[in-house]
Design a protein around this motif. Structure first.
Motif, mmCIF file in Angstrom:
data_model
loop_
_atom_site.group_PDB
_atom_site.id
_atom_site.type_symbol
_atom_site.label_atom_id
_atom_site.label_comp_id
_atom_site.label_asym_id
_atom_site.label_seq_id
_atom_site.Cartn_x
_atom_site.Cartn_y
_atom_site.Cartn_z
ATOM 1 N N VAL A 372 0.895 -1.110 0.008
ATOM 2 C CA VAL A 372 -0.003 -0.127 0.030
ATOM 3 C C VAL A 372 0.990 1.161 -0.016
ATOM 4 O O VAL A 372 2.166 1.341 0.352
ATOM 5 N N ARG A 373 0.278 2.367 -0.481
ATOM 6 C CA ARG A 373 1.182 3.528 -0.408
ATOM 7 C C ARG A 373 0.207 4.853 -0.421
ATOM 8 O O ARG A 373 -0.965 4.794 -1.070
ATOM 9 N N VAL A 374 0.421 5.713 0.025
ATOM 10 C CA VAL A 374 -0.122 7.166 0.233
ATOM 11 C C VAL A 374 -0.225 7.806 -1.109
ATOM 12 O O VAL A 374 0.890 8.136 -1.532
ATOM 13 N N LEU A 375 -1.099 8.422 -1.700
ATOM 14 C CA LEU A 375 -0.970 9.112 -2.994
ATOM 15 C C LEU A 375 -0.915 10.457 -2.829
ATOM 16 O O LEU A 375 -1.444 11.086 -1.751
ATOM 17 N N GLY A 376 0.028 11.055 -3.400
ATOM 18 C CA GLY A 376 0.019 12.461 -3.345
ATOM 19 C C GLY A 376 1.105 12.942 -2.420
ATOM 20 O O GLY A 376 1.644 11.804 -1.509
ATOM 21 N N ASN A 377 1.740 14.071 -2.285
ATOM 22 C CA ASN A 377 2.712 14.508 -1.266
ATOM 23 C C ASN A 377 2.524 15.536 -0.352
ATOM 24 O O ASN A 377 3.329 15.879 0.705
ATOM 25 N N SER A 378 0.917 15.808 -0.324
ATOM 26 C CA SER A 378 0.596 16.718 0.622
ATOM 27 C C SER A 378 -0.882 16.365 1.327
ATOM 28 O O SER A 378 -1.760 15.820 0.429
ATOM 29 N N TYR A 379 -1.217 16.717 2.520
ATOM 30 C CA TYR A 379 -2.566 16.306 2.727
ATOM 31 C C TYR A 379 -2.863 17.085 4.211
ATOM 32 O O TYR A 379 -1.896 17.395 4.960
ATOM 33 N N PHE A 380 -4.034 17.164 4.435
ATOM 34 C CA PHE A 380 -4.394 17.785 5.910
ATOM 35 C C PHE A 380 -4.642 16.693 6.969
ATOM 36 O O PHE A 380 -3.952 16.177 7.748
ATOM 37 N N ASN A 381 -5.907 16.280 6.931
ATOM 38 C CA ASN A 381 -6.256 14.844 7.927
ATOM 39 C C ASN A 381 -6.856 13.832 7.152
ATOM 40 O O ASN A 381 -7.618 13.098 7.742
ATOM 41 N N GLU A 382 -6.491 13.941 5.810
ATOM 42 C CA GLU A 382 -7.258 12.936 4.929
ATOM 43 C C GLU A 382 -6.519 12.541 3.683
ATOM 44 O O GLU A 382 -5.824 13.412 3.138
ATOM 45 N N PHE A 383 -6.291 11.463 3.448
ATOM 46 C CA PHE A 383 -5.531 11.241 2.283
ATOM 47 C C PHE A 383 -6.077 9.844 1.713
ATOM 48 O O PHE A 383 -6.937 9.026 2.005
ATOM 49 N N ALA A 384 -5.465 9.484 0.201
ATOM 50 C CA ALA A 384 -5.868 8.487 -0.616
ATOM 51 C C ALA A 384 -4.919 7.368 -0.328
ATOM 52 O O ALA A 384 -3.709 7.424 -0.577
ATOM 53 N N LEU A 385 -5.416 6.210 0.008
ATOM 54 C CA LEU A 385 -4.214 5.117 -0.017
ATOM 55 C C LEU A 385 -4.491 4.160 -1.169
ATOM 56 O O LEU A 385 -5.673 3.539 -1.443
ATOM 57 N N TYR A 386 -3.494 3.900 -1.716
ATOM 58 C CA TYR A 386 -3.571 2.713 -2.952
ATOM 59 C C TYR A 386 -3.167 1.572 -2.568
ATOM 60 O O TYR A 386 -2.229 1.281 -1.756
ATOM 61 N N LEU A 387 -4.329 0.719 -2.553
ATOM 62 C CA LEU A 387 -4.263 -0.793 -2.164
ATOM 63 C C LEU A 387 -3.401 -1.696 -2.944
ATOM 64 O O LEU A 387 -3.093 -2.807 -2.749
ATOM 65 N N GLY A 388 -3.082 -1.635 -4.115
ATOM 66 C CA GLY A 388 -2.490 -2.537 -5.193
ATOM 67 C C GLY A 388 -3.666 -2.657 -6.342
ATOM 68 O O GLY A 388 -4.597 -2.482 -6.220
ATOM 69 N N GLU A 389 -2.902 -2.873 -7.587
ATOM 70 C CA GLU A 389 -3.678 -2.878 -8.776
ATOM 71 C C GLU A 389 -4.900 -3.766 -8.622
ATOM 72 O O GLU A 389 -5.855 -3.634 -9.327
ATOM 73 N N ASP A 390 -4.645 -5.112 -8.143
ATOM 74 C CA ASP A 390 -5.644 -6.273 -8.268
ATOM 75 C C ASP A 390 -6.613 -6.011 -6.996
ATOM 76 O O ASP A 390 -7.351 -6.772 -6.858
ATOM 77 N N LYS A 391 -6.639 -4.856 -6.171
ATOM 78 C CA LYS A 391 -7.379 -4.978 -4.911
ATOM 79 C C LYS A 391 -8.768 -4.009 -5.297
ATOM 80 O O LYS A 391 -8.556 -3.057 -5.888
ATOM 81 N N ASP A 392 -9.786 -4.222 -4.897
ATOM 82 C CA ASP A 392 -10.921 -3.806 -4.715
ATOM 83 C C ASP A 392 -11.213 -3.013 -3.534
ATOM 84 O O ASP A 392 -11.427 -3.589 -2.382
ATOM 85 N N ALA A 393 -11.119 -1.582 -3.337
ATOM 86 C CA ALA A 393 -11.146 -0.887 -1.890
ATOM 87 C C ALA A 393 -12.564 -1.068 -1.418
ATOM 88 O O ALA A 393 -12.577 -1.274 -0.071
#
Length: 449
Positions: A372-393
């Motif tokens: 997993v990895r956080v998308l983007g390089n800035s945020y306040f108290n919420e961010f988008a987490l990428y779970l992997g190409e084959d994952k369904d959030a």
């Protein structure tokens, strides 16, 4: 037995008065396919205590925000509201106040609306604010229409960072007001480039900061681009707590700022009601929708408050009205004002810093989860987490719920037509999030993924 107050004679008299043969004839305009051919399948009547127990059993199937680790945001946020706010709101005079058209009997209501406006103007870095609107989404739509009035142009550009619900509300409003709407694709990486899209037909650009996927941008270059082309910049904000840490939109050149005020003074309340914040530059005040409470002096020279610049459809020709929203969210605005007053400027800054620090803490912990990895390089108290190409959030969210964790919101819930967003999970953190909550989420994600 159901309580039906009308007698058979009453019903016959009413039917005769309207010229209807029987009750069934009242529904003749409803297509037969849409009518029920039998009563709704509900249990037979029970006592009040039995009904309470039955409903309590049903409600117990829900996972409430305060009962489990909670990371849901996406436009509404769980912040701690001091008990004093709810206690003060129960005062009878706040619950029974009527629309403050008569200042002689509405000074208390008008004063707190004036103070609310002052707070919103200071938070947003703008010069004037109205007495609130229904919610952030409707405030956003009204901003688009206002920009078209100010610029006398017919095209609105909606950034891909704008909350999907706000986008849909704005698109619907523009559709029925004859304005053109250009909507950009969702922008989870905060890489969207709006420069160059603004032209001589553009009334405004609407961008959210922080964006729907969490990204934060310096809006000065975009503001300069808009102003060079004679367009306005509208900035939307989903969580007003962010004003305590991020430079206000007004300082970055925004012409109109809209926000959802729910985070201050109000709980989640199953999705509503909300509180629309709306602020703008002083030169546009006569085009601003909604109510405006103003300060004046009475015949004795004492300070007083009145509704002013009332350019709504009740007061002038409908075609000259600035808004069809003619009611402010009074009690919600009061809750906002109470909470912010209790915090003060220093308290709001500390609260914002705590929110951000906890979000950074969660990102650090998530590094233990493989893939997993956080998308983007800035945020306040919420961010988008990428779970992997084959994952369904969405499947991950369900699996977390089965483990007693409300683990964010799947981006695909808002963008079902964008399959590339299926692996993206939105996670929000506030001051209510504990260390153990984070550890529970990380452990569950490790197990699920």
């Amino acid at each position: 037995m159901r309580y039906l107050p009308h007698t058979e004679a009453d019903r016959r008299a009413m039917l005769a008065a309207i010229g209807a043969k029987d009750v069934d004839s009242l529904f003749r305009d409803v297509p037969a396919a849409a009518r029920l051919d039998q009563p709704i399948d509900l249990p037979r009547g029970q006592s009040e205590m039995e009904v309470e127990r039955a409903l309590s059993r049903m409600a117990a199937k829900n996972l409430s925000a305060g009962s489990v680790p909670f990371f849901i945001g996406a436009g509404l946020y769980r912040h701690h509201v001091p008990a004093s706010v709810d206690q003060l709101l129960t005062r009878g005079e706040f619950l029974t106040s009527y629309t403050p058209y008569q200042p002689e009997v509405s000074q208390g209501t008008l004063q707190y609306l004036f103070e609310f406006q002052s707070q919103v103007a200071m938070l947003t870095g703008m010069e004037v604010a109205n007495a609130s609107m229904y919610d952030g989404a409707t405030a956003c739509a009204e901003a688009a229409v206002m920009a078209a009035r100010v610029t006398k142009r017919g095209k609105v550009i909606l950034s891909g960072s704008l909350h999907p619900h706000w986008r849909e509300t704005t698109e619907t409003t523009l559709k029925y007001t004859g304005l053109e709407c250009e909507t950009l694709a969702p922008d989870p990486l905060a890489m969207e480039d709006l420069m160059g899209r603004v032209d001589s037909r553009t009334a405004c650009v609407i961008v959210q900061n922080p964006g729907f996927f969490g990204g934060i941008k310096d809006l000065r270059p975009l503001a300069e681009e808009c102003h060079a082309e004679g367009a306005l910049l509208v900035v939307a904000v989903a969580d007003p707590v962010s004003f305590g840490l991020i430079e206000p939109p007004g300082a970055m050149g925004a012409d109109i700022v809209v926000a959802e005020g729910q985070s201050l003074g109000m709980g989640l309340q199953f999705g509503g009601p909300g509180l629309g914040l709306f602020a703008t530059r002083d030169k546009y005040v006569r085009q601003m929708p909604g109510r405006l409470a103003g300060q004046t002096v009475d015949a004795d020279g004492k300070r007083g408050f009145v509704l002013t610049l009332s350019t709504r459809e009740q007061h002038i020709r409908r075609e000259k009205a600035t808004s069809n929203i003619c009611t402010n969210s009074g009690l919600c605005a009061l809750a906002f004002t109470m909470h912010l007053t209790l915090l003060g400027e220093t308290g709001l800054v500390r609260l914002a810093e705590l929110n951000h620090a906890l979000a950074v803490r969660l990102e650090t912990k998530l590094k233990r989860v493989k893939g997993v990895r956080v998308l983007g390089n800035s945020y306040f108290n919420e961010f988008a987490l990428y779970l992997g190409e084959d994952k369904d959030a969405s499947e991950v969210v369900d699996a977390l719920a089965e483990r007693g964790i409300l683990g964010g919101v799947a981006a695909s819930r808002f963008y079902p037509e964008w399959p590339e967003l299926r692996p993206i999970l939105l996670l929000a953190v506030t001051e209510t999030t504990t260390e153990s909550d984070m550890d529970a989420l990380v452990a569950a994600l490790t197990e699920v993924l």
